[in-house]
Each structure stands twice: as C-alpha cells, then as structure tokens.
Design a protein around this motif. Structure first.
Motif, PDB file in Angstrom:
ATOM      1  N   PHE A 165     -12.917   6.391  -0.221  1.00 11.96           N
ATOM      2  CA  PHE A 165     -12.696   4.945  -0.249  1.00 11.96           C
ATOM      3  C   PHE A 165     -12.991   4.384  -1.640  1.00 11.96           C
ATOM      4  O   PHE A 165     -12.196   3.625  -2.208  1.00 11.96           O
ATOM      5  N   PHE A 166     -14.108   4.788  -2.207  1.00  9.44           N
ATOM      6  CA  PHE A 166     -14.543   4.140  -3.440  1.00  9.44           C
ATOM      7  C   PHE A 166     -13.861   4.668  -4.700  1.00  9.44           C
ATOM      8  O   PHE A 166     -14.041   4.098  -5.772  1.00  9.44           O
ATOM      9  N   TYR A 167     -13.062   5.720  -4.596  1.00 13.47           N
ATOM     10  CA  TYR A 167     -12.191   6.068  -5.716  1.00 13.47           C
ATOM     11  C   TYR A 167     -11.260   4.896  -6.017  1.00 13.47           C
ATOM     12  O   TYR A 167     -10.972   4.593  -7.187  1.00 13.47           O
ATOM     13  N   GLN A 168     -10.782   4.279  -4.959  1.00 13.73           N
ATOM     14  CA  GLN A 168      -9.894   3.126  -5.153  1.00 13.73           C
ATOM     15  C   GLN A 168     -10.650   1.947  -5.761  1.00 13.73           C
ATOM     16  O   GLN A 168     -10.106   1.201  -6.567  1.00 13.73           O
ATOM     17  N   VAL A 169     -11.898   1.791  -5.360  1.00 13.74           N
ATOM     18  CA  VAL A 169     -12.729   0.740  -5.949  1.00 13.74           C
ATOM     19  C   VAL A 169     -12.927   1.013  -7.435  1.00 13.74           C
ATOM     20  O   VAL A 169     -12.844   0.095  -8.269  1.00 13.74           O
ATOM     21  N   GLU A 170     -13.161   2.279  -7.774  1.00 18.38           N
ATOM     22  CA  GLU A 170     -13.355   2.644  -9.175  1.00 18.38           C
ATOM     23  C   GLU A 170     -12.130   2.309 -10.024  1.00 18.38           C
ATOM     24  O   GLU A 170     -12.245   1.781 -11.129  1.00 18.38           O
ATOM     25  N   LYS A 171     -10.948   2.642  -9.488  1.00 18.93           N
ATOM     26  CA  LYS A 171      -9.717   2.349 -10.223  1.00 18.93           C
ATOM     27  C   LYS A 171      -9.575   0.854 -10.471  1.00 18.93           C
ATOM     28  O   LYS A 171      -9.206   0.417 -11.566  1.00 18.93           O
ATOM     29  N   TYR A 172      -9.848   0.082  -9.424  1.00 15.37           N
ATOM     30  CA  TYR A 172      -9.786  -1.366  -9.582  1.00 15.37           C
ATOM     31  C   TYR A 172     -10.789  -1.843 -10.628  1.00 15.37           C
ATOM     32  O   TYR A 172     -10.456  -2.673 -11.492  1.00 15.37           O
ATOM     33  N   GLN A 173     -12.006  -1.313 -10.593  1.00 15.13           N
ATOM     34  CA  GLN A 173     -13.043  -1.765 -11.519  1.00 15.13           C
ATOM     35  C   GLN A 173     -12.664  -1.481 -12.975  1.00 15.13           C
ATOM     36  O   GLN A 173     -12.972  -2.282 -13.870  1.00 15.13           O
ATOM     37  N   LYS A 174     -12.030  -0.368 -13.203  1.00 11.46           N
ATOM     38  CA  LYS A 174     -11.600  -0.047 -14.567  1.00 11.46           C
ATOM     39  C   LYS A 174     -10.566  -1.062 -15.063  1.00 11.46           C
ATOM     40  O   LYS A 174     -10.640  -1.541 -16.196  1.00 11.46           O
ATOM     41  N   ARG A 175      -9.590  -1.370 -14.195  1.00  9.35           N
ATOM     42  CA  ARG A 175      -8.571  -2.354 -14.574  1.00  9.35           C
ATOM     43  C   ARG A 175      -9.184  -3.747 -14.733  1.00  9.35           C
ATOM     44  O   ARG A 175      -8.839  -4.491 -15.654  1.00  9.35           O
ATOM     45  N   ARG A 176     -10.110  -4.086 -13.841  1.00  5.72           N
ATOM     46  CA  ARG A 176     -10.786  -5.384 -13.920  1.00  5.72           C
ATOM     47  C   ARG A 176     -11.588  -5.511 -15.214  1.00  5.72           C
ATOM     48  O   ARG A 176     -11.528  -6.530 -15.908  1.00  5.72           O
ATOM     49  N   THR A 177     -12.332  -4.465 -15.559  1.00  6.62           N
ATOM     50  CA  THR A 177     -13.158  -4.505 -16.766  1.00  6.62           C
ATOM     51  C   THR A 177     -12.298  -4.696 -18.012  1.00  6.62           C
ATOM     52  O   THR A 177     -12.635  -5.482 -18.906  1.00  6.62           O
ATOM     53  N   LYS A 178     -11.181  -3.992 -18.065  1.00  2.00           N
ATOM     54  CA  LYS A 178     -10.277  -4.118 -19.221  1.00  2.00           C
ATOM     55  C   LYS A 178      -9.710  -5.536 -19.309  1.00  2.00           C
ATOM     56  O   LYS A 178      -9.676  -6.145 -20.393  1.00  2.00           O
ATOM     57  N   ALA A 179      -9.286  -6.078 -18.160  1.00  3.95           N
ATOM     58  CA  ALA A 179      -8.683  -7.423 -18.153  1.00  3.95           C
ATOM     59  C   ALA A 179      -9.706  -8.495 -18.507  1.00  3.95           C
ATOM     60  O   ALA A 179      -9.419  -9.413 -19.282  1.00  3.95           O
ATOM     61  N   LEU A 180     -10.916  -8.390 -17.963  1.00  2.00           N
ATOM     62  CA  LEU A 180     -11.948  -9.388 -18.261  1.00  2.00           C
ATOM     63  C   LEU A 180     -12.422  -9.276 -19.704  1.00  2.00           C
ATOM     64  O   LEU A 180     -12.779 -10.274 -20.335  1.00  2.00           O
ATOM     65  N   GLY A 181     -12.450  -8.060 -20.231  1.00  2.00           N
ATOM     66  CA  GLY A 181     -12.848  -7.885 -21.633  1.00  2.00           C
ATOM     67  C   GLY A 181     -11.906  -8.602 -22.580  1.00  2.00           C
ATOM     68  O   GLY A 181     -12.328  -9.102 -23.633  1.00  2.00           O
ATOM     69  N   ALA A 182     -10.624  -8.672 -22.197  1.00  2.00           N
ATOM     70  CA  ALA A 182      -9.628  -9.343 -23.046  1.00  2.00           C
ATOM     71  C   ALA A 182      -9.439 -10.808 -22.686  1.00  2.00           C
ATOM     72  O   ALA A 182      -8.633 -11.504 -23.310  1.00  2.00           O
ATOM     73  N   LEU A 183     -10.180 -11.283 -21.679  1.00  2.00           N
ATOM     74  CA  LEU A 183      -9.990 -12.650 -21.188  1.00  2.00           C
ATOM     75  C   LEU A 183     -10.440 -13.688 -22.209  1.00  2.00           C
ATOM     76  O   LEU A 183     -11.583 -13.674 -22.667  1.00  2.00           O
ATOM     77  N   ASN A 184      -9.534 -14.577 -22.571  1.00  2.00           N
ATOM     78  CA  ASN A 184      -9.884 -15.742 -23.377  1.00  2.00           C
ATOM     79  C   ASN A 184     -10.198 -16.919 -22.454  1.00  2.00           C
ATOM     80  O   ASN A 184      -9.886 -16.886 -21.259  1.00  2.00           O
ATOM     81  N   PHE A 185     -10.785 -17.950 -23.011  1.00  2.00           N
ATOM     82  CA  PHE A 185     -11.073 -19.129 -22.198  1.00  2.00           C
ATOM     83  C   PHE A 185      -9.760 -19.575 -21.546  1.00  2.00           C
ATOM     84  O   PHE A 185      -8.741 -19.751 -22.214  1.00  2.00           O
TER      85      PHE A 185
END
Length: 777
Positions: A165-185
């Motif tokens: 189950f949490f392999y899918q969570v891990e994949k999401y977290q990687k994509r989320r971290t990348k997107a939030l890291g590039a997030l501007n105001f």
C-alpha cells in the motif's frame, strides 16, 4: 535505502485489524478501565516480570530500512525461558473477544517477540495472550511458542502487505515534495501585510514553538500561514499540518486556499466534520446491531483507503460521503482514517484541544513533525474552558425507572435505584438553588462508577432493544466522571443546582475557569503552533487565557483609514435600567444612519428581548425591508438571512441581530452587501452565578475579576462585530456605537487604536451629516 519509523500498532492495526465498529466495546470508559486493569495486573507480578518494556529494531526489507518500535505489556524472564505477554481487557465475554481478535492481538505479540529474540539472540520464545474481564475480573491465558524464523516470516509478511500500500504513498510523496519545492507564492502578488506575516511565520517555523498574531481582516492570514508551512512540508516529508478553526467558515477558507495551491502543486487534505453531520444511519448508534455501516468496518477500510488515495486529493465532506457509500463504511470513521494519508488536516479545535475527541491517531504517539495553525484564536480559551466544563443532569433516571422492568433489566435497575437513594439523601442537605461544593459526594461517585461497569455490559446484552436515551446518558455519565477526575486544581469549581421545592434530582456541575494549562499540555506534542486572529484583543486578557509570555505580533491593516467611519455615541444610555426610556431615541438614530444611502445594514442588540422591542419600534417601512434574527434558527435559515443582503441594492435592507450571536463573527459580506453596522451596548453579559464564580477566581488570581469575567470578553465581542464592515480593498462603510460606557476605558482606548476615522456624535442630525459627507467622498 528508504528509511522510516513504524510503530507496532501502526503496522499490525493496518494489516490484521478486522471486525466491527462498536462503541459499546471500544470507548473511553473501556479504554480507561483497561489502563487501570493493566497497571493493577502488572503491579502484582514478581521481580521476574518486566512491565512496559521498550523494544526497537531496524529491519532491512526490500530496499527499506524499517525501524519498528513499541512497548510490550510484559516480559517474563524465567531462566532461559522468555515469555512475551500482551494483556487485553474487555467489557464483553472474553472468550468471544479472543476468538474475534486473536490474529490481531497475536500479531502485535509476534512483533515484540521477534524484536526481543533478535536483541538477545534467542532461537525460540513464548507468547502469552492474557485476557481479563472488565465485568468480573475473570482471566484466561492463551500460550504459544514460536521459533525466531517463524516470527521473522510472519513479521516480514506484515511488512509486505504494509508496503504494498505505502509504495503508492511513497510515489505520491516524491511528486508532492518536488512540486512543493518549486511552489511560488500562489497569488500574483503578496500584500504588504502578508509579506510581514509570512516572514515572521517562516522564522517561527525554524526557531519558535509558539507565535501569536493579531492580523486585521483582509491581511491574507490563511495563505500567510499555509504557504510557509507547505514549504516546510517540502523539506520534511513527515510533516503534518493541522489547520484548526472554530467555525465552518474557517474550514471553507482553508479549503479554498488549498484549491489555489493545487493549481500548481500536489497536496492531499482531509476536512474533518462532526459525527452527527457525517452519519448515514437513521440515528447515531455506532455498533453493528444498529448501524450497517459499522459491520466489518475494519475488514473493508484498506480497500476504501486505497480507492480514495488513487481517486482524489481533496477529501471534503462530499468526497467522503460518496466513497463511504460506495464501500458501505461509516463516513465519520472513514474521514479519520483518511487523515493518515493527508498532508493537511482541516478540523475543529476539538480535534486537538478536547480530551474526548482529539485525534488519537496523531496525538497519543507522535508520528512526525507537527504544525498547528490555529485560526480565529480568540475563540480558543472559551472553547477549551467549555470542553472541560460539564453538567450532569440525573432527570433521565425518572424515565428509566419507569420503563426498565422485567428480569432482563434487574441488574441495571438495581444500580439506578442505588443512585436514586444517594441523590435523595444528598438533596436534603442542599441549602440554596446554586451552591459550591468542595468535593463530589463519595457514595454517589462509587455508585456512578458501578453504573458504568454494569451499564456497559447491559447495553451489549440488550442490543437493539435498548431504551431510547440510555446510551446517550451512559456516555454523559462517563464524560462527567472523566472531567471530574481532571478537576484537581483551583482552576475548577464544583457546584450544584436544585429547584426550590426539591421535586427533582440536583444537577452537578464541573466548571473550568481557565483552560490555559490544558492548552499547553496539548501543545507539547506540537512542534510549531501558529495562533492568528483579527481580534486577539484586549491583549492582557489573551496573554492570560492563552498563557502568552511574549508579545502578540500586530500585523498592519492592509486597508486605507478613510474606508471606515467610526461614530461613537456616548450620550445614549444602554444600561439595562435605561433601555425602555431610550428605545425611541435609539430607533431615531438608526433611521438617520440608514437613510443617507440605499444599502445593507445590521443593527446588533444587547439581547433577544431588546431585539424584539426594537423590531416593534422600527416597524415596517416603505424605506427599508426589516429582517430579524430569531433565537432558534437552522443553518438553512441563517444562510437565507445572509442571502438577503444583495450586491447593488435598490432598496435598503436592515437586519437585526444579537451581539455575540451567529451573525457577529464569520460573516463575510463584501462590497456593498454590507455598508454599515450599528452596535447597541457594550456586550456586557448579565450577572449570573457562573459569571460571579469567574469574577471571584480572577479576583483571587489577578485582583481584577470584573475585567476578566465581564469587560474583556464583552470588548472582544465588540471588536469581532466591528470587523464585519471592511472585508476587501473596495469596501467602504461605517460603524455606529451607542452606549455611555464608550466614554470610558478600556472601550475608549481600544477605539482610539482602531483603524478608521473615529468621531463623537450625539444626535441624529449629526449622524446624517457625517454619513452624507462620508459616502459623497
């Protein structure tokens, strides 16, 4: 290798937990009694018994380093023989309890046994599941022996199911971290007030445990606290953000802010709603006998979670209800399980600050880096005081005694009769209607404890034949006893209420007078807490009630001073004794204020009685439509009331509402949907027995009981109501305050510091003249 920490309960509950939701078996009372039974049982063991033994081991599994940790109830060391003991207690037949939950309980013990065997290099190890009845203290023991290889095979199979189950969570977290890291105001430009607030929030998230903001309406508070918190989530993947608020409007603001963020970034959120608002059953009864959505809940939840995780990111009420119906699950519990898969949890204050409903999934044992964003923080002190204040009304016993007849009700009727006897004896010694007591009567307390034990068994035995109201009363007694046990300081007072003729049972009250201690206790598990409000004032009051050591940070008003005209009429008395005499004068000044410009206006009155008198005085008119708040209004009726205030009105709408009521806070009527408010009186609460208890408490603590019990809470209500007028950069409007007490501090000094043009008025002509100039300009 990916590293992460996992508790034994997290692992085994996810993989092996099955069965029904049943609050008759799993509730606060059984949890509390279970803890007592555990402690008592462990204390009776010999010196070869190691209680609450901490275990931890890091396993390498499929490119993961999994650190498993937990505390085993007991380790029995007898020479070369070692037994891992898990203790379980239940308020139901323990043989049936064992049969229903053996795999779950044994799975926990297997994890502990493997970690112990690896620590001490044991080839084999014993396990004992010990079951103790909460009804009669009967015990049964189930023993097993496993080799280390057998245990490792089983525990690794748990890892496999968990990680699938949490392999899918891990994949999401990687994509989320990348997107939030590039997030501007997420907006085109930040307001000056937002920039100032965000800088201070960013500093606090790096260096402070708590920070407090007084930020005016329109400062952009929601995004100013969310955006820096999301940037922390990009750096620390185990971060959970709890956005806590007192009202539904606060939840909606957070949801809307996250919608904006999702335009350029990934974020999962759950909005938690009250049980009553989520129930799909014809009544709130969380057990398999009365609710089909409770049946095999734990056997169905994993597939339902996976379905939701793959299907969406915003778990709001509509989403949760849809998927709960799809999987035939309790929506309330489903939303709580979805919080485990969410980055942001939007919820009421109670899910952190209530001793009964706080999110145990997160706050019983820490699961990561926690950020709490506490919206409308001026509401928190009173909410926490209310959470720790309860009244126990024994009147339901009358109806229970009448209907609980027959052999199947014999045991419960006997304890009810015992309580009635205790109450009758105690009632004779009460001298006045309200009376403080030093302690709760011991005999009655003992009878109530017995009622909880017998009542719990009775509810299971009687099933769906349970008399209406019994379950609610049972849990009311349970909650009262829990709060009573916490009332161990001078921050609490106990008192009774009895009718003059002594016809009815007395009511018993536990009242919390200051909840700051409990706020601080809950915040211990929070890494960073950001408190914000447009009205965290008067400052002395909130520094005491929130136990603030540092300053409250003041954010500049984003609006121009000339957008708001504040007229103070200190010539009209709204003292209770003068209200009838000044009513016609007040009405004349209201007509003067609303006659200058066709628009939308609200008059806030001291009480419903005054509101009704004013309604008659103003009457119907060709010049305006009068709409009136009633003492009992549904959510739909409240929405209809607010919907009456239209943009670009062609006829004046005059609303009447009660100061401090539903329409004093959380009302967002932008532009010319609201052009002015008129506040009658200073919101001073009428004297009462409970208010006088608060006054006495603060007299003893701070030598200023009047201010803390009466004046400061009233002044905060005034400031809240004043904030209804200017909601955006294009709003223009006025506030008219009427009462002689505005001539004096602290009202006068607070108004002098308020952003807007403040002028004194005495008559209707002056009001009309000032407003004509104001709206013309």
């Amino acid at each position: 290798m990916r590293k992460f920490n996992l508790s034994v309960h997290e692992l085994v509950d996810f993989v092996l937990h099955s069965g029904d939701l049943d609050t008759r078996v799993f509730n606060l009372e059984t949890m509390s009694r279970g803890t007592q039974i555990h402690t008592f049982y462990q204390a009776k063991q010999n010196d070869k018994y190691l209680a609450e033994y901490a275990l931890e081991h890091t396993f390498e599994y499929e490119n993961h380093l999994i650190t498993l940790q937990g505390r085993v109830d007991g380790v029995i060391v007898n020479g070369n023989e070692v037994t891992i003991e898990e203790i379980k207690s239940a308020n139901t037949d323990i043989d049936k309890f064992y049969e229903a939950h053996e795999a779950w309980h044994l799975g926990q013990a297997k994890c502990y046994a493997l970690m112990y065997a690896l620590r001490f290099d044991l080839d084999t190890i014993d396990i004992q599941l010990t079951y103790i009845s909460q009804l009669d203290d009967r015990k049964t023991f189930k023993r097993y022996t496993f080799s280390r290889e057998e245990l490792q095979s089983d525990v690794y199979s748990y890892f496999g199911e968990y990680l699938a189950f949490f392999y899918q969570v891990e994949k999401y977290q990687k994509r989320r971290t990348k997107a939030l890291g590039a997030l501007n105001f997420p907006y085109q430009a930040a307001r000056t007030s937002q920039k100032i607030m965000m800088e201070q929030v960013e500093y606090a998230l790096e260096n402070e445990h708590k920070i407090y903001f007084n930020a005016p309406t329109g400062s952009g508070k929601t995004m100013a606290v969310l955006y820096p918190s999301l940037k922390v989530l990009a750096e620390k993947s185990d971060t959970k953000i709890f956005y806590l608020t007192a009202k539904g409007s606060g939840k909606a603001q957070a949801e809307n802010a996250l919608k904006v963020v999702r335009q350029t970034a990934l974020i999962k959120s759950t909005t938690v709603n009250a049980r009553e608002k989520m129930c799909l059953n014809d009544k709130v009864a969380c057990n398999p006998d009365e609710c089909p959505f409770a049946v095999n809940y734990y056997g169905k939840i994993r597939n339902a979670l996976l379905d939701a995780f793959r299907s969406g990111d915003e778990y709001n009420r509509e989403f949760i209800m849809e998927y709960a119906k799809k999987h035939n699950l309790c929506p309330f519990e489903y939303q709580l399980d979805l919080t485990l898969l969410s980055d942001v949890i939007i919820a009421d204050y109670n899910y952190l600050f209530d001793p009964f409903v706080y999110l145990r999934r997160f706050f019983d044992a820490k699961r990561g880096n926690y950020i709490a964003l506490v919206d409308e923080a001026h509401n928190l002190p009173r909410r926490v005081m209310d959470n720790y204040s309860l009244v126990l009304d024994f009147s339901p016993f009358y109806s229970f005694r009448k209907v609980l007849k027959g052999t199947e009700h014999k045991k419960i009727r006997r304890i009810i009769n015992r309580i009635v006897k205790d109450l009758d004896e105690y009632k004779d010694g009460i001298g006045s209607e309200f009376e403080t007591i030093a302690e709760f009567p011991a005999e009655l307390r003992s009878s109530l404890d017995r009622f909880l034990v017998i009542g719990s068994e009775y509810m299971q035995e009687i099933g769906d034949k349970l008399v209406e109201g019994f379950s609610d009363f049972f849990f009311d007694v349970n909650k009262f006893i829990k709060i009573l046990d916490l009332a161990d300081s001078d921050d609490f007072v106990l008192f009774t209420e009895v009718d003059e003729e002594r016809k009815f049972f007395p009511k018993f009250y536990v009242k919390c007078l200051n909840g700051a201690k409990f706020i601080n206790e809950f915040l211990r598990i929070i890494d960073h807490a950001i408190f914000f409000s447009a009205t965290l004032a008067p400052a002395p009051y909130f520094k005491t009630m929130l136990d603030i050591d540092d300053d409250i940070h003041q954010i500049p008003n984003p609006f121009k001073r000339e957008q708001l005209l504040i007229m103070v009429d200190g010539s009209t008395s709204l003292y209770y004794k003068d209200r009838d005499q000044t009513l016609s004068t007040v009405a004349a000044k209201i007509r003067a204020a609303i006659s200058v410009k066709v628009g939308n206006y609200i008059v806030y009155t001291p009480s419903f009685v005054y509101l009704e008198n004013l309604e008659r005085e103003l009457g119907n008119s060709d010049d305006y439509d009068l709409i009136v708040q009633r003492s009992s209004m549904s959510d739909v009726e409240k929405e209809e009331y607010l919907d009456t205030f239209k943009l670009s009105p062609t006829k004046t709408t005059l609303g009447l509402a009660v100061l401090g009521g539903s329409f004093s806070e959380g009302v967002d009527l932008v532009s010319d949907r609201l052009s002015g408010v008129i506040i009658l009186g200073v919101g001073y609460p009428p004297p009462s027995f409970e208010k006088e208890l608060e006054k006495d408490y603060f007299d003893n603590k701070l030598n200023d009981g009047i201010s803390y019990a009466y004046v400061y809470p009233a002044l905060n209500k005034i400031l809240q109501t004043m904030g209804r007028v200017i909601r955006s950069e294009v709003d223009y409007g006025f506030i008219l305050l009427m009462d002689k007490r505005y001539n004096y501090n602290p009202y006068r000094s607070q108004l002098e510091n308020y952003d807007g043009f403040v002028v004194q008025v005495k008559d209707a002509e002056r009001i009309s003249h000032l407003l004509a100039r104001f709206f013309l300009n």
